[in-house]
Motif scaffolding. Structure first.
Motif, PDB file in Angstrom:
ATOM      1  N   ASP A   1       0.846  -1.192   0.000  1.00  9.80           N
ATOM      2  CA  ASP A   1       0.000   0.000   0.000  1.00  9.80           C
ATOM      3  C   ASP A   1       0.883   1.244   0.000  1.00  9.80           C
ATOM      4  O   ASP A   1       1.523   1.586   0.995  1.00  9.80           O
ATOM      5  CB  ASP A   1      -0.903  -0.011   1.232  1.00  9.80           C
ATOM      6  CG  ASP A   1      -1.997   1.053   1.150  1.00  9.80           C
ATOM      7  OD1 ASP A   1      -1.658   2.229   0.924  1.00  9.80           O
ATOM      8  OD2 ASP A   1      -3.178   0.704   1.318  1.00  9.80           O
TER       9      ASP A   1
ATOM     10  N   ILE B   1      -0.575  12.723  -7.466  1.00  9.02           N
ATOM     11  CA  ILE B   1      -0.079  12.793  -6.101  1.00  9.02           C
ATOM     12  C   ILE B   1      -0.476  14.129  -5.496  1.00  9.02           C
ATOM     13  O   ILE B   1      -0.280  15.180  -6.105  1.00  9.02           O
ATOM     14  CB  ILE B   1       1.449  12.601  -6.055  1.00  9.02           C
ATOM     15  CG1 ILE B   1       1.812  11.183  -6.510  1.00  9.02           C
ATOM     16  CG2 ILE B   1       1.986  12.855  -4.640  1.00  9.02           C
ATOM     17  CD1 ILE B   1       3.285  10.883  -6.527  1.00  9.02           C
TER      18      ILE B   1
ATOM     19  N   VAL C   1      -0.450  11.504  -0.735  1.00 11.81           N
ATOM     20  CA  VAL C   1      -1.282  10.374  -1.151  1.00 11.81           C
ATOM     21  C   VAL C   1      -1.245  10.286  -2.667  1.00 11.81           C
ATOM     22  O   VAL C   1      -1.048  11.298  -3.350  1.00 11.81           O
ATOM     23  CB  VAL C   1      -2.755  10.515  -0.677  1.00 11.81           C
ATOM     24  CG1 VAL C   1      -2.845  10.426   0.824  1.00 11.81           C
ATOM     25  CG2 VAL C   1      -3.367  11.807  -1.184  1.00 11.81           C
ATOM     26  N   CYS C   2      -1.423   9.091  -3.179  1.00 10.52           N
ATOM     27  CA  CYS C   2      -1.448   8.929  -4.639  1.00 10.52           C
ATOM     28  C   CYS C   2      -2.750   8.274  -5.065  1.00 10.52           C
ATOM     29  O   CYS C   2      -3.324   7.459  -4.343  1.00 10.52           O
ATOM     30  CB  CYS C   2      -0.247   8.117  -5.135  1.00 10.52           C
ATOM     31  SG  CYS C   2      -0.356   6.344  -4.846  1.00 10.52           S
TER      32      CYS C   2
ATOM     33  N   ARG D   1       2.560   7.801   4.135  1.00  9.72           N
ATOM     34  CA  ARG D   1       2.055   8.451   5.351  1.00  9.72           C
ATOM     35  C   ARG D   1       2.882   8.123   6.585  1.00  9.72           C
ATOM     36  O   ARG D   1       3.111   8.990   7.443  1.00  9.72           O
ATOM     37  CB  ARG D   1       0.602   8.056   5.592  1.00  9.72           C
ATOM     38  CG  ARG D   1      -0.003   8.657   6.855  1.00  9.72           C
ATOM     39  CD  ARG D   1      -1.469   8.271   7.001  1.00  9.72           C
ATOM     40  NE  ARG D   1      -2.031   8.810   8.247  1.00  9.72           N
ATOM     41  CZ  ARG D   1      -3.278   8.590   8.653  1.00  9.72           C
ATOM     42  NH1 ARG D   1      -4.103   7.854   7.904  1.00  9.72           N
ATOM     43  NH2 ARG D   1      -3.706   9.112   9.796  1.00  9.72           N
TER      44      ARG D   1
ATOM     45  N   ASN E   1       0.121   4.395  -0.127  1.00 12.24           N
ATOM     46  CA  ASN E   1      -0.319   5.484   0.737  1.00 12.24           C
ATOM     47  C   ASN E   1       0.066   5.238   2.198  1.00 12.24           C
ATOM     48  O   ASN E   1       0.376   6.182   2.923  1.00 12.24           O
ATOM     49  CB  ASN E   1      -1.819   5.718   0.593  1.00 12.24           C
ATOM     50  CG  ASN E   1      -2.165   6.340  -0.744  1.00 12.24           C
ATOM     51  OD1 ASN E   1      -1.392   7.133  -1.291  1.00 12.24           O
ATOM     52  ND2 ASN E   1      -3.308   5.975  -1.305  1.00 12.24           N
ATOM     53  N   HIS E   2       0.068   3.993   2.617  1.00  8.71           N
ATOM     54  CA  HIS E   2       0.582   3.684   3.947  1.00  8.71           C
ATOM     55  C   HIS E   2       2.081   4.010   4.018  1.00  8.71           C
ATOM     56  O   HIS E   2       2.564   4.574   5.001  1.00  8.71           O
ATOM     57  CB  HIS E   2       0.371   2.210   4.286  1.00  8.71           C
ATOM     58  CG  HIS E   2      -1.049   1.847   4.603  1.00  8.71           C
ATOM     59  ND1 HIS E   2      -1.982   2.765   5.019  1.00  8.71           N
ATOM     60  CD2 HIS E   2      -1.686   0.632   4.578  1.00  8.71           C
ATOM     61  CE1 HIS E   2      -3.141   2.152   5.242  1.00  8.71           C
ATOM     62  NE2 HIS E   2      -2.973   0.858   4.982  1.00  8.71           N
TER      63      HIS E   2
END
Length: 275
Positions: free
Chosen positions: A200, A244, A256-257, A206, A202-203
């Motif tokens: 993931d 993004i 985030v993408c 972040r 985005n994980h």
């Protein structure tokens, strides 16, 4: 004390098939690092080598300047803990008994747990929020609860380096976020190095300080999230166009993408379609 782990001209593979022809990596400070890349790129293979689970075909993995395979397993386990993709234990084992296994590097055969061991076990369960599950059987736990129990076992080793291979696999989005926030809190509270293989993106963006991108067994990019997490890099890594953005959440901002178009013609430079 900070510990250093290195992959030095390392060549990795299985049964004579080379997965990573040559790679050099240095991890020398406590931060959260995510290893990303497409399926089959060598992410988990690299993590196995760094954690002493896969002997290199050439080169070496170094822990504090020493070949990790020349060190005793107990020496390594007092510095480093790993949570693989797939872990197994008898279903009738209790959470407390599982977490207690994390103290094995500190004990002789048949030696009983001492009061300091019990303190480490309690602290690990409190850190992962599972103290109320003390006597529950593993087969009675949800996926998220079971992942926390295994993580508590790893923490009971008192590691300074924690390696996690796709820790959010099989978890729903709620439990994924809970686990990732727990990982960040563990780093903040204990100042340990955490190295994760994540799918993931985005994980990874972040919750990480540094991202290592791997493609076709080669080191594609390595650096802070802002440097690695770009439209151009994600296009080259995954063959997908993305947008993004930076979003503000909980008093902090992160990238985030949003993937939106596959690159079907790599020879055309993966240019986005015009509509």
């Amino acid at each position: 004390m900070n510990h250093t782990i290195k992959a030095q001209s390392i060549t990795l593979g299985y049964g004579g098939k080379v997965i990573i022809p040559k790679m050099d990596i240095v991890i020398d400070k406590p931060e959260i690092i995510s290893i990303i890349g497409p399926n089959g790129s060598g992410k988990s293979t690299l993590l196995k080598a760094l954690s002493r689970l896969l002997v290199p075909l050439a080169g070496c993995a170094l822990l504090d300047g020493k070949d990790i395979y020349q060190l005793q397993p107990g020496q390594v386990a007092k510095i480093m803990a790993i949570l693989p993709q797939t872990v197994h234990a008898p279903g009738d084992m209790t959470v407390c008994d599982l977490v207690a296994y994390g103290r094995m590097p500190y004990k002789k055969i048949f030696e009983k747990l001492a009061s300091d061991d019990q303190e480490c076990i309690t602290a690990a369960m409190e850190a992962t929020g599972i103290q109320q599950m003390l006597h529950r059987r593993l087969d009675s736990l949800s996926g998220g609860e079971r992942q926390r129990a295994w993580l508590a076992m790893a923490l009971a080793q008192e590691p300074r380096i924690l390696l996690l291979d796709e820790p959010t696999t099989y978890l729903d989005i709620h439990h994924q976020l809970e686990l990732m926030k727990l990982v960040r809190k563990l780093h903040q509270d204990m100042q340990i190095t955490i190295i994760m293989v994540l799918h993931d993106l985005n994980h990874a963006a972040r919750f990480s300080h540094r991202v290592i991108a791997v493609k076709d067994g080669l080191l594609f990019a390595d650096g802070p999230v802002e440097e690695v997490f770009t439209v151009e890099n994600l296009r080259a890594l995954y063959g997908v166009e993305t947008t993004i953005m930076t979003i503000d959440q909980g008093g902090s901002s992160h990238l985030v993408c949003f993937p939106h178009d596959s690159c079907l013609k790599k020879e055309d430079g993966c240019a986005p379609a015009v509509r």
